[in-house]
Design a protein around this motif. Structure first.
Motif, PDB file in Angstrom:
ATOM      1  N   GLU A  47       0.814  -1.209   0.000  1.00  0.00           N
ATOM      2  CA  GLU A  47       0.000   0.000   0.000  1.00  0.00           C
ATOM      3  C   GLU A  47       0.857   1.272   0.000  1.00  0.00           C
ATOM      4  N   LYS A  48       2.003   1.200   0.638  1.00  0.00           N
ATOM      5  CA  LYS A  48       2.908   2.349   0.699  1.00  0.00           C
ATOM      6  C   LYS A  48       4.323   1.831   0.548  1.00  0.00           C
ATOM      7  N   ASN A  49       5.152   2.569  -0.185  1.00  0.00           N
ATOM      8  CA  ASN A  49       6.515   2.110  -0.425  1.00  0.00           C
ATOM      9  C   ASN A  49       7.414   3.309  -0.702  1.00  0.00           C
ATOM     10  N   LYS A  50       8.313   3.606   0.216  1.00  0.00           N
ATOM     11  CA  LYS A  50       9.255   4.698   0.031  1.00  0.00           C
ATOM     12  C   LYS A  50      10.566   4.248  -0.596  1.00  0.00           C
ATOM     13  N   VAL A  51      10.725   2.936  -0.812  1.00  0.00           N
ATOM     14  CA  VAL A  51      11.965   2.423  -1.392  1.00  0.00           C
ATOM     15  C   VAL A  51      11.730   1.792  -2.760  1.00  0.00           C
ATOM     16  N   GLY A  52      10.513   1.804  -3.229  1.00  0.00           N
ATOM     17  CA  GLY A  52      10.187   1.230  -4.526  1.00  0.00           C
ATOM     18  C   GLY A  52       8.805   1.699  -4.947  1.00  0.00           C
ATOM     19  N   LEU A  53       8.220   0.997  -5.892  1.00  0.00           N
ATOM     20  CA  LEU A  53       6.909   1.370  -6.407  1.00  0.00           C
ATOM     21  C   LEU A  53       5.799   0.743  -5.569  1.00  0.00           C
ATOM     22  N   PRO A  54       4.828   1.538  -5.093  1.00  0.00           N
ATOM     23  CA  PRO A  54       3.702   0.980  -4.356  1.00  0.00           C
ATOM     24  C   PRO A  54       2.672   0.376  -5.302  1.00  0.00           C
ATOM     25  N   GLY A  55       1.734  -0.358  -4.746  1.00  0.00           N
ATOM     26  CA  GLY A  55       0.631  -0.894  -5.532  1.00  0.00           C
ATOM     27  C   GLY A  55       0.849  -2.285  -6.090  1.00  0.00           C
ATOM     28  N   ARG A  56       2.042  -2.837  -5.925  1.00  0.00           N
ATOM     29  CA  ARG A  56       2.283  -4.189  -6.435  1.00  0.00           C
ATOM     30  C   ARG A  56       1.558  -5.222  -5.584  1.00  0.00           C
ATOM     31  N   SER A  57       1.107  -6.285  -6.213  1.00  0.00           N
ATOM     32  CA  SER A  57       0.392  -7.363  -5.519  1.00  0.00           C
ATOM     33  C   SER A  57       0.910  -8.713  -5.987  1.00  0.00           C
ATOM     34  N   ALA A  58       0.739  -9.705  -5.138  1.00  0.00           N
ATOM     35  CA  ALA A  58       1.120 -11.068  -5.493  1.00  0.00           C
ATOM     36  C   ALA A  58       0.287 -12.046  -4.681  1.00  0.00           C
ATOM     37  N   GLU A  59      -0.058 -13.164  -5.295  1.00  0.00           N
ATOM     38  CA  GLU A  59      -0.730 -14.234  -4.565  1.00  0.00           C
ATOM     39  C   GLU A  59       0.331 -15.121  -3.916  1.00  0.00           C
ATOM     40  N   VAL A  60       0.112 -15.436  -2.656  1.00  0.00           N
ATOM     41  CA  VAL A  60       1.090 -16.184  -1.870  1.00  0.00           C
ATOM     42  C   VAL A  60       0.380 -17.309  -1.140  1.00  0.00           C
ATOM     43  N   GLU A  61       1.017 -18.455  -1.040  1.00  0.00           N
ATOM     44  CA  GLU A  61       0.495 -19.551  -0.226  1.00  0.00           C
ATOM     45  C   GLU A  61       1.503 -19.878   0.868  1.00  0.00           C
ATOM     46  N   LEU A  62       1.040 -19.849   2.107  1.00  0.00           N
ATOM     47  CA  LEU A  62       1.881 -20.146   3.260  1.00  0.00           C
ATOM     48  C   LEU A  62       1.393 -21.442   3.897  1.00  0.00           C
ATOM     49  N   ASP A  63       2.332 -22.339   4.169  1.00  0.00           N
ATOM     50  CA  ASP A  63       1.993 -23.624   4.784  1.00  0.00           C
ATOM     51  C   ASP A  63       2.118 -23.531   6.300  1.00  0.00           C
ATOM     52  N   TYR A  64       1.215 -24.221   7.004  1.00  0.00           N
ATOM     53  CA  TYR A  64       1.264 -24.311   8.460  1.00  0.00           C
ATOM     54  C   TYR A  64       2.003 -25.583   8.866  1.00  0.00           C
ATOM     55  N   PRO A  65       3.106 -25.466   9.610  1.00  0.00           N
ATOM     56  CA  PRO A  65       3.716 -26.691  10.161  1.00  0.00           C
ATOM     57  C   PRO A  65       2.765 -27.342  11.154  1.00  0.00           C
ATOM     58  N   LEU A  66       2.801 -28.651  11.241  1.00  0.00           N
ATOM     59  CA  LEU A  66       1.938 -29.390  12.146  1.00  0.00           C
ATOM     60  C   LEU A  66       2.749 -29.945  13.301  1.00  0.00           C
ATOM     61  N   GLY A  67       2.134 -30.031  14.493  1.00  0.00           N
ATOM     62  CA  GLY A  67       2.836 -30.591  15.639  1.00  0.00           C
ATOM     63  C   GLY A  67       2.411 -29.935  16.927  1.00  0.00           C
TER      64      GLY A  67
END
Length: 259
Positions: free
Chosen positions: A227-247
């Protein structure tokens, strides 16, 4: 009545200044200026990897910038804590000690370890109860940053994010991290104006769906947007999948509670 050329230029300069102040200097620039990726080597701020390549690519500097504040916002279950654990793992492999300021008292050392964090290099700092004022914990964090920790991660409660304690301490912690050149990462569901103003990067996570396997939730699929970026271009988006470790779970090995 038509404005004079001088008045139009003054108004335009004012509008440009407001846009850059709100969204970062890279949000608006002349076409003749180089983009952040086209600058000469060495001119971009050093960055630390979040441990998630798709997120690193969004900022334009290969991760979260050192010496600056980065904020991650999202609702419960959006993946922000798991992202913070991956960042913690990356930091703990590089620094002697990393500080986790746990204002929500919900840090999970087992999960930190499962994503690769070296727990003997992690300090957990938390108030005696989640209802306590964050003031003493913030002061303790400031002292530890000045003493030389290699990174600061803050898990914000909604009360702390909007509390009066943040008004001076957000600026003080950001300045201390800038002087020592370490990354400052804060996450929460909301962030007050002082914190957002001090941030160089504001990352928003939105959960799209849970990942399932054999009837169990095994991860989360989300959309990450800068949403905000002072070191690069704002507005970039990406789809990400994060896995949950089990235990299971085990108690923290290191914990600091301010007096």
């Amino acid at each position: 009545m038509a404005l004079s050329a001088t008045s139009r230029e003054t108004s335009l300069d004012s509008a440009v200044g407001l846009i850059k102040a709100r969204f970062g200097s890279a949000a608006l620039q002349r076409a003749s200026q180089p983009s952040p990726r086209e600058l000469e080597p060495g001119t971009l701020p050093d960055a630390v990897s979040t441990g998630i390549p798709a997120v690193d690519a969004l900022t334009g500097v290969g991760g979260l910038p050192n010496g600056r504040l980065s904020i991650c916002l999202g609702s419960c279950g959006s993946g922000k804590t798991l992202l913070a654990y991956h960042l913690l793992a990356s930091l703990s492999r590089q620094a002697a000690v990393v500080l986790w300021l746990d204002l929500t008292r919900q840090a999970d050392p087992w999960l930190m370890s499962r994503v690769g964090a070296q727990l003997d290099r992690v300090l957990l700092l938390r108030p005696p109860t989640s209802e306590e004022s964050p003031g003493p914990s913030l002061e303790a964090a400031l002292s530890l940053v000045r003493a030389g920790v290699g990174g600061l991660v803050v898990d914000l409660s909604a009360r702390a994010a909007h509390g009066n304690a943040w008004d001076p301490m957000a600026a003080n912690l950001t300045a201390a991290c800038a002087r020592t050149g370490i990354p400052f990462f804060a996450m929460g569901e909301v962030a007050g104006d002082p914190l957002r103003y001090a941030a160089s990067v504001v990352l928003r996570l939105e959960r799209r769906e849970w990942a399932w396997s054999h009837g169990d939730i095994t991860g989360v699929r989300l959309m990450a947007t800068v949403e905000k970026n002072k070191v690069g271009l704002p507005g970039r988006s990406a789809e990400v999948e994060l896995d949950y470790p089990l235990g299971g779970f085990f108690a923290p090995r290191y914990e600091v509670t301010p007096a």
